[in-house]
Design a protein around this motif. Sequence first.
Motif, PDB file in Angstrom:
ATOM      1  N   LEU A 149       0.832  -1.210   0.000  1.00 52.40           N
ATOM      2  CA  LEU A 149       0.000   0.000   0.000  1.00 52.40           C
ATOM      3  C   LEU A 149       0.860   1.250   0.000  1.00 52.40           C
ATOM      4  N   ALA A 150       1.957   1.208   0.780  1.00 51.47           N
ATOM      5  CA  ALA A 150       2.863   2.354   0.808  1.00 51.47           C
ATOM      6  C   ALA A 150       3.530   2.562  -0.552  1.00 51.47           C
ATOM      7  N   LEU A 151       3.908   1.471  -1.198  1.00 55.02           N
ATOM      8  CA  LEU A 151       4.502   1.579  -2.532  1.00 55.02           C
ATOM      9  C   LEU A 151       3.529   2.225  -3.517  1.00 55.02           C
ATOM     10  N   ALA A 152       2.277   1.815  -3.445  1.00 60.20           N
ATOM     11  CA  ALA A 152       1.275   2.401  -4.338  1.00 60.20           C
ATOM     12  C   ALA A 152       1.064   3.881  -4.022  1.00 60.20           C
ATOM     13  N   ALA A 153       1.084   4.217  -2.734  1.00 58.34           N
ATOM     14  CA  ALA A 153       0.858   5.608  -2.325  1.00 58.34           C
ATOM     15  C   ALA A 153       2.032   6.510  -2.686  1.00 58.34           C
ATOM     16  N   LEU A 154       3.227   5.945  -2.863  1.00 56.27           N
ATOM     17  CA  LEU A 154       4.392   6.765  -3.212  1.00 56.27           C
ATOM     18  C   LEU A 154       4.213   7.486  -4.542  1.00 56.27           C
ATOM     19  N   ASP A 160       0.490  14.930   0.292  1.00 54.87           N
ATOM     20  CA  ASP A 160       0.257  14.482   1.662  1.00 54.87           C
ATOM     21  C   ASP A 160       0.207  12.955   1.739  1.00 54.87           C
ATOM     22  N   VAL A 161      -0.382  12.326   0.718  1.00 55.02           N
ATOM     23  CA  VAL A 161      -0.428  10.861   0.677  1.00 55.02           C
ATOM     24  C   VAL A 161       0.983  10.306   0.515  1.00 55.02           C
ATOM     25  N   ARG A 162       1.776  10.921  -0.350  1.00 59.50           N
ATOM     26  CA  ARG A 162       3.166  10.474  -0.539  1.00 59.50           C
ATOM     27  C   ARG A 162       3.982  10.668   0.737  1.00 59.50           C
ATOM     28  N   TYR A 163       3.714  11.766   1.441  1.00 61.30           N
ATOM     29  CA  TYR A 163       4.436  12.042   2.697  1.00 61.30           C
ATOM     30  C   TYR A 163       4.154  10.950   3.724  1.00 61.30           C
ATOM     31  N   ARG A 164       2.879  10.581   3.884  1.00 62.08           N
ATOM     32  CA  ARG A 164       2.525   9.536   4.848  1.00 62.08           C
ATOM     33  C   ARG A 164       3.103   8.183   4.433  1.00 62.08           C
ATOM     34  N   ALA A 189       9.375  16.223  -6.078  1.00 61.01           N
ATOM     35  CA  ALA A 189       9.535  17.680  -6.101  1.00 61.01           C
ATOM     36  C   ALA A 189       9.152  18.332  -4.777  1.00 61.01           C
ATOM     37  N   ASP A 190       8.356  17.662  -3.964  1.00 61.93           N
ATOM     38  CA  ASP A 190       7.919  18.230  -2.679  1.00 61.93           C
ATOM     39  C   ASP A 190       9.032  18.060  -1.647  1.00 61.93           C
ATOM     40  N   PRO A 191       9.529  19.166  -1.048  1.00 60.80           N
ATOM     41  CA  PRO A 191      10.650  19.060  -0.088  1.00 60.80           C
ATOM     42  C   PRO A 191      10.310  18.195   1.127  1.00 60.80           C
ATOM     43  N   ARG A 192       9.061  18.269   1.628  1.00 57.67           N
ATOM     44  CA  ARG A 192       8.696  17.473   2.802  1.00 57.67           C
ATOM     45  C   ARG A 192       8.812  15.984   2.513  1.00 57.67           C
ATOM     46  N   VAL A 193       8.298  15.579   1.366  1.00 58.38           N
ATOM     47  CA  VAL A 193       8.345  14.161   1.000  1.00 58.38           C
ATOM     48  C   VAL A 193       9.789  13.736   0.755  1.00 58.38           C
ATOM     49  N   ALA A 194      10.568  14.623   0.120  1.00 55.18           N
ATOM     50  CA  ALA A 194      11.971  14.298  -0.165  1.00 55.18           C
ATOM     51  C   ALA A 194      12.753  14.062   1.124  1.00 55.18           C
ATOM     52  N   VAL A 195      12.479  14.872   2.152  1.00 57.45           N
ATOM     53  CA  VAL A 195      13.171  14.697   3.437  1.00 57.45           C
ATOM     54  C   VAL A 195      12.818  13.349   4.051  1.00 57.45           C
ATOM     55  N   GLN A 196      11.553  12.957   3.983  1.00 58.56           N
ATOM     56  CA  GLN A 196      11.136  11.665   4.528  1.00 58.56           C
ATOM     57  C   GLN A 196      11.814  10.508   3.786  1.00 58.56           C
ATOM     58  N   ALA A 200      14.481   7.683   5.268  1.00 63.01           N
ATOM     59  CA  ALA A 200      14.323   6.232   5.131  1.00 63.01           C
ATOM     60  C   ALA A 200      15.549   5.598   4.487  1.00 63.01           C
ATOM     61  N   LEU A 201      16.072   6.233   3.438  1.00 58.74           N
ATOM     62  CA  LEU A 201      17.231   5.667   2.731  1.00 58.74           C
ATOM     63  C   LEU A 201      18.495   5.717   3.586  1.00 58.74           C
ATOM     64  N   ASN A 202      18.659   6.787   4.361  1.00 56.16           N
ATOM     65  CA  ASN A 202      19.863   6.901   5.193  1.00 56.16           C
ATOM     66  C   ASN A 202      19.815   5.969   6.396  1.00 56.16           C
TER      67      ASN A 202
END
Length: 558
Positions: A149-154, A160-164, A189-196, A200-202
């Motif tokens: 579900l998270a993969l689909a939401a990405l 906001d959905v991508r952020y969650r 492109a959204d900075p909030r989502v990019a930070v999340q 996760a990757l780090n």
Amino acid sequence: MGRKFSRILIALLIALQVSVSWAEEPLQEQTTPTQPITENSEGATGIPTPTLQNILDRLTSRSFDEKEAAIRELANQDNPRVIALLNALMNRELVHNRKDNSIVLGSKKDGQWELRDPETTQLIGQVDSRAARPVIINNRLRTVINNQLALAALNDPDSDVRYRAANQLIGNDDPEMLTALASRRAQEADPRVAVQIDTALNIAALRSDDLSTRLSAIDTLAGNLHPDVKNAFNERLRVTQHPTEKKALEKAIARIEARIERFQTADTVFFGLSLGSVLLLAAIGLAITFGVMGVINMAHGELIMLGAYTTYVVQQLLPTSHEWSLLIAIPAAFLVSAFVGILIERFVIRFLYGRPLETLLATFGVSLILQQAVRVIFSPLNRTVITPEWMSGALEINPVFSLTYNRLYIIFFALAVFLALLTLLKKTRLGLQVRAVSQNRATARSLGIRSERVNALTFGLGSGIAGVAGVALAQLTNVGPNLGQSYIIDSFMVVVFGGVGNLWGTLTAAFSLGIANKLLEPMAGAVLAKIVVLVFIILFIQRKPRGLFPQRGRAAEE
């Protein structure tokens, strides 16, 4: 003879095999399909592509491995129903119909299963409760479903959905998830989502075998306030043996803890401002009546309570309009409490001017009458006022610091009431008369000001503001007969500390005492914090009896 017979037998078998092969060749040519293989019906190998129902029916297997394979295949289908079906599986709404051994959507109704087609959601029929059962999944499969579900939401268009979704995948070490995150990061492109996603990757990079990769991840995550970051650092600190990595981890953890402490202090100050705004609303009406009329009104808390109950009644009268009922309750609470306040002034207090101790006893009796009246009308039980949706939730600054909307609105509301009252007293005729009476009652009378009318209107104004304070308190606590008793003592402390009759002093004292209370509570506890504040005010009044901002005029000298 035997050897010759064997040779003849072998020759006959070879001839028979050749003849059979020769006979089958035209048969194969005749039975070969002449229709081309389409992509819709078969794959590249000639195997038919499974439909959504075929994949779902594999969930009838008792093997969790087979179910996991089916879930992953379902998630990879290009079908708008996939996410809904995965959620249905999580919510036990996909059921095994034993009648035809298929998987369908099911919901229990009147002791029976109401079955629907999983692709079209059309009603199939109803079966007995024993004829179907929800698909059984374990925790491992729930994790798989959440990941899918998270993969689909990405890839959802809503940021906001991508952020969650990215936040949900933090701490996940599944290679499939990490690959999807890295792919999404390249186009995010959204900075909030990019930070999340970076977080996760780090965190995943902390498990790398390469020291430089781990050190780079530690340096990037240092100061990150997400709870999983600190947990990952502590976990890595327990297992690492490299001195450079240990030093980097300890430094990063110390930096995170320092930031957390700063934001916890900011959170405490915010709650102090919230408490101060409540004290301001509760005390500002008392500052007017006490400062202008010299009346110790012990029923002030009950006027706050009436405002809270007015909010409850308005909401009951408008059960389907909770979003608007609060805005209607503000003027309604003001009018109700102001009317009761004028009645108290006309029938009780007007006979006791100049005798403050007697007004204290009389208004204390009035407070008991109002409490008992509320118990008779509404019962002694607490009532709950529903918070409108636009006041629910919180403004998240970071993972450890958020501002709740209800308290944020109350702070702005208290300041708005303060400015409105200040404007009323400074810019209107009634305000001029109130200030004249408060500074010198005898001179005001000699100039033709009807002091009795001013007294009634002033008491009504102060009481109405107390009712407005009740509207705000109804959003923070339950409404009950003893609501006002919790704030009457604090209101008097604010008025005395700020300076009797001075609005700016009331504002300063309310926020100062609110912040001081909240700063002391973690160290001394709620009760001891109040005692400390009370002792401070007593000592301060000994030093400055007229408060922070003393009132001017002859009345102030008396």
